[in-house]
Every structure is written in structure tokens, then in C-alpha cells.
Scaffold this active site. Structure first.
Site, PDB file in Angstrom:
ATOM      1  N   PHE A   1       0.816  -1.205   0.000  1.00 17.72           N
ATOM      2  CA  PHE A   1       0.000   0.000   0.000  1.00 17.72           C
ATOM      3  C   PHE A   1       0.855   1.262   0.000  1.00 17.72           C
ATOM      4  CE2 PHE A   1      -3.104  -2.982   1.764  1.00 17.72           C
ATOM      5  CZ  PHE A   1      -4.284  -2.585   1.156  1.00 17.72           C
ATOM      6  N   ASP A   2       0.490   2.202  -0.868  1.00 17.37           N
ATOM      7  CA  ASP A   2       0.955   3.578  -0.739  1.00 17.37           C
ATOM      8  C   ASP A   2       0.270   4.176   0.483  1.00 17.37           C
ATOM      9  OD1 ASP A   2       1.912   6.236  -1.563  1.00 17.37           O
ATOM     10  OD2 ASP A   2      -0.180   6.569  -2.136  1.00 17.37           O
ATOM     11  N   LEU A   3       0.788   5.296   0.993  1.00 12.33           N
ATOM     12  CA  LEU A   3       0.203   5.917   2.183  1.00 12.33           C
ATOM     13  C   LEU A   3      -0.700   7.095   1.823  1.00 12.33           C
ATOM     14  CD1 LEU A   3      -0.096   6.246   5.231  1.00 12.33           C
ATOM     15  CD2 LEU A   3       2.082   7.508   5.239  1.00 12.33           C
ATOM     16  N   ASP A   4      -0.097   8.213   1.427  1.00  9.20           N
ATOM     17  CA  ASP A   4      -0.854   9.439   1.169  1.00  9.20           C
ATOM     18  C   ASP A   4      -1.767   9.279  -0.042  1.00  9.20           C
ATOM     19  OD1 ASP A   4       0.417  10.853   3.270  1.00  9.20           O
ATOM     20  OD2 ASP A   4       2.154  11.202   1.980  1.00  9.20           O
TER      21      ASP A   4
END
Length: 399
Positions: free
Chosen positions: A194-197
Site C-alpha cells: 500500500f501507498d500511504l498518502d
């Protein structure tokens, strides 16, 4: 058993294993380490001569079944950790029959079954592909029998018994979707990155206000919100260069100004997207490995996830240190794959920008582009997004 895998191809009448559905399924199986066996049998009739003729269908079936027993009789399926039967049309019925008779316990890719197939398929044995204009199997039968047997049903609108529509462009588009499902079935995803932002958290306020603060020190004010939002995703350094053509000294100063206000006052001014906690919790319960892949400095990402209560769902977190200016997600993904000994075919990256999708493609893994974040959907499609979803709930359903 030594983790050996075997895939057996059961063609249809007139639909041999070099035609698209079987050809590409065979290739995907081979690429994922399966030994390939292609069954051959001869029928006394042509396909059109047995449609809706139960007597001739039964006769053709019995003749082919005897031939299959001879061809596969020497194979000890108990020597394999995974047995995959890939069937087309009457071949799906033959695959199901052989599986049941010898109690092989195979997983089934069922391309355009005939109604008789469902009388022999085991419950929850695999996935069924059906054209909504298939004259060999009425859709109401396909739907009801798949429901009874707990089989996943993938339908193709206006498609015939070969899952073709008459439009080459439409058929190519449909084939891509079909093969994505096949690939996922052959090698299920086990690792979700997963990417965060913009993917897990809506961090727009924290990032854009900190960027505006840094820019104000250079006399740059009243910037369009859309321009400030381009800083969500890639590294700060790259963004200041891209958007304001800053040289090295000014970039370093801008990054330092940003971090001074961000870490002190704004880092935790984020919202968790609706459905994300449930998604992460369910993935963990189902045994997935969950990894954070972020271009944000790892020290910040770890603190944010701890504060918002999401860190407990992650097995690993990968991100740059404070001195790393790169936006290259490929490097971070490959670092995770190497460090944790992951199988690329079992990994999928979830992100909201073209940087995430390009990084996944360049690293050789599949990707899910989410449309609810800050990225441009068209750009993510152009970078080769494997899947496109509009919500965290769709992520879970897809995986």
C-alpha cells in the site's frame, strides 16, 4: 511432493489449445511454474452435430473420457502440491468427470461450460467464464448452478461460446479482463503493498499547507490548490524541481522549511479513508502479508500510522530516509521483494498516483489504481494499472 504443480488442458470440440482462452491460460500457468499436459481426444461428430442432442453428446463424452483415462493414467496427481484443470466447452465436463472419478481434487478454470459440467463439478472447485449470448448453456442455468455449487461466475456481455462478440476491439479488451482473472486464480495474491498518502490516508491538508508555508519563504503565494496537490505522492525534492524549477540549494531549503512546520504542527492532520481499517483488518485475518511502500520519509510514515491506529496491520514498512530525494517506487518495491524474499507473482501494489502504478509495472508486479485519492486516473491507466477501483471495499472484493 516438493511443491510440484501441474496444469492439464482439456480442449473443446473445435476449440484447441492454441486458441486464445486456452493458449494464454496455458502460458500463464507455465510462467507460474506449472508442468503442462495437453489432453487430446477425437470425437465422432462435429460440434454443431451434437448441440441440443443429448444422445450424441453422451456418446461423444464417453468416447473422449476413455481416451483421457489412457492419456493421463500414468500420472500420479498425488505427487503434485497443486493440480489445475483448464477446460473449454465439453472439455470442462470431461475435466470435472475425471476429477471426480479419480478424486484428484483439482482446481478448475471453466471456460464456457455445457450444462452437464455442473452435474460433475465439485463445490467451490474454481471459476466459471460464461458468455451471456452462449447458445450452449443458458445464462439462468449458469447463474443458478454456480450459486448452488459456490463457484465464482465471470460473465462477458454479448459474448458467444468462444467468449467473442464479433468486435475485434471489444474481444481484445474482454480477453485482457479474462486473463487478469485467470492470472489471479492461477497465482492468488498473497502480498498487498500500500501507498500511504491518498491511498490509506487523506493527507491533503497537512501536505498542501506545509508546501504553501515553504513556498511563502520564497515569495511564492496564492498557489492553485490543484498545483499544491501535485506534491502528494512523489518526493518533495522532485516536486519542487518539477513545479517551480528550483535548483539544488533552494530545493534543500524548501524541503527543510516544509519539514519544520509539517513535523511540528501538521503531520497528524490526516483522515483515514472510509473502509481502510476494515480492509486492512480483513486482509490480515485472511493471512495476507501487508506492506507499506511510501515515498514519504519512513520515520514520518511510521509515526503517522502509529498515531492513527493502522500500524498494527502492517508486517513491514518500506520508505526512504530523510536524505533520500527519489520518487522511484520501483526501487522501494524491489527493496521489499528482495529483503523479505517475496514472489513477484504473488504481490500487488495499491496506489493513487501514476508514480505508484509505474513503480509496480517497472518492478514487474500487478497494481490496483484507486480513484478516490489525488492522482490522475487517465495517467494511472496509461502507466498500465492492472485494476481500477473506486473504494477500499472494491480492493478487498478484487483481491
Amino acid at each position: 511432493m516438493d511443491n510440484k504443480k501441474i496444469a492439464v488442458i482439456f480442449p473443446g470440440m473445435g476449440y484447441h489449445s492454441d486458441k486464445p482462452l486456452l493458449y494464454f491460460s496455458k502460458r500463464l500457468a507455465r510462467e507460474n511454474g506449472y508442468e503442462i499436459i495437453e489432453v487430446n481426444y477425437e470425437f465422432p461428430y462435429k460440434a454443431r452435430e451434437i448441440m441440443n442432442d443429448k444422445v450424441r453428446m453422451k456418446e461423444a463424452f464417453e468416447i473422449a473420457a476413455d481416451q483421457i483415462k489412457e492419456e493421463l493414467g500414468e500420472i500420479s496427481f498425488t505427487d503434485y502440491s497443486d493440480v489445475l484443470f483448464i477446460g473449454k466447452s465439453i472439455g470442462t465436463a470431461l475435466a470435472a468427470y475425471y476429477d471426480r472419478q479419480l478424486q484428484v481434487g483439482a482446481r478448475h478454470l471453466v471456460f464456457t461450460p455445457v450444462p452437464q459440467t455442473f452435474d460433475m463439478l465439485r463445490e467451490e472447485a474454481g471459476i466459471v467464464f460464461h458468455g451471456l449470448d452462449d447458445p450452449w448453456c443458458p445464462t439462468d442455468i449458469a447463474r443458478s448452478r454456480c450459486g448452488e455449487l459456490g463457484l465464482e461466475l465471470y460473465t462477458v456481455d454479448k459474448a458467444n461460446h468462444s467468449l467473442e462478440t464479433g468486435s475485434a476491439a471489444k474481444d481484445i479488451h474482454n480477453l485482457r479482463g479474462i486473463m487478469q482473472k485467470v492470472k489471479q486464480f492461477i497465482m492468488p495474491y498473497k502480498v498487498v503493498m500500500f501507498d500511504l498518502d491518498g491511498t490509506l490516508t487523506d493527507s491533503g491538508r497537512a501536505i498542501t499547507s506545509s508546501v504553501a508555508y515553504a513556498l511563502s519563504s520564497f515569495g511564492i503565494t496564492d498557489q492553485p490548490q490543484e498545483k499544491l496537490e501535485t506534491f502528494i505522492g512523489p518526493s518533495l525534492y522532485d516536486s519542487f524541481v518539477r513545479e517551480y524549477q528550483m535548483k539544488d540549494e533552494d530545493c534543500n531549503k524548501a524541503v527543510a522549511l516544509y519539514r519544520s512546520i509539517y513535523e511540528k504542527e501538521r503531520m497528524y492532520d490526516v483522515d483515514i479513508y472510509e473502509g481502510i481499517p476494515t480492509l486492512l483488518s480483513n486482509l490480515k485475518e485472511k493471512g495476507f502479508t501487508v506492506i507499506l511502500i511510501t515515498s514519504k520519509p519512513l520515520v514520518f510514515a511510521e509515526k503517522i500510522l502509529e498515531r492513527v491506529g493502522l500500524s498494527k496491520f502492517f508486517d513491514h514498512m518500506v520508505g526512504p530516509d530523510l536524505s533520500d530525494h527519489s520518487s522511484d517506487k520501483k526501487r522501494l518495491i524491489e527493496n521489499a521483494i528482495t529483503t523479505y524474499g517475496l514472489n513477484k507473482n504473488a504481490c500487488i501494489m495499491v496506489g493513487d498516483t501514476a508514480y505508484d502504478i509505474k513503480g509496480a509495472a517497472d518492478a514487474g508486479i500487478d497494481s490496483i489504481a484507486v480513484t478516490y485519492g489525488y492522482g490522475d486516473t487517465a495517467e494511472m491507466v496509461d502507466e498500465g494499472a492492472t485494476f481500477l477501483v473506486d473504494s477500499p471495499k472494491e480492493i478487498e472484493a478484487l483481491i
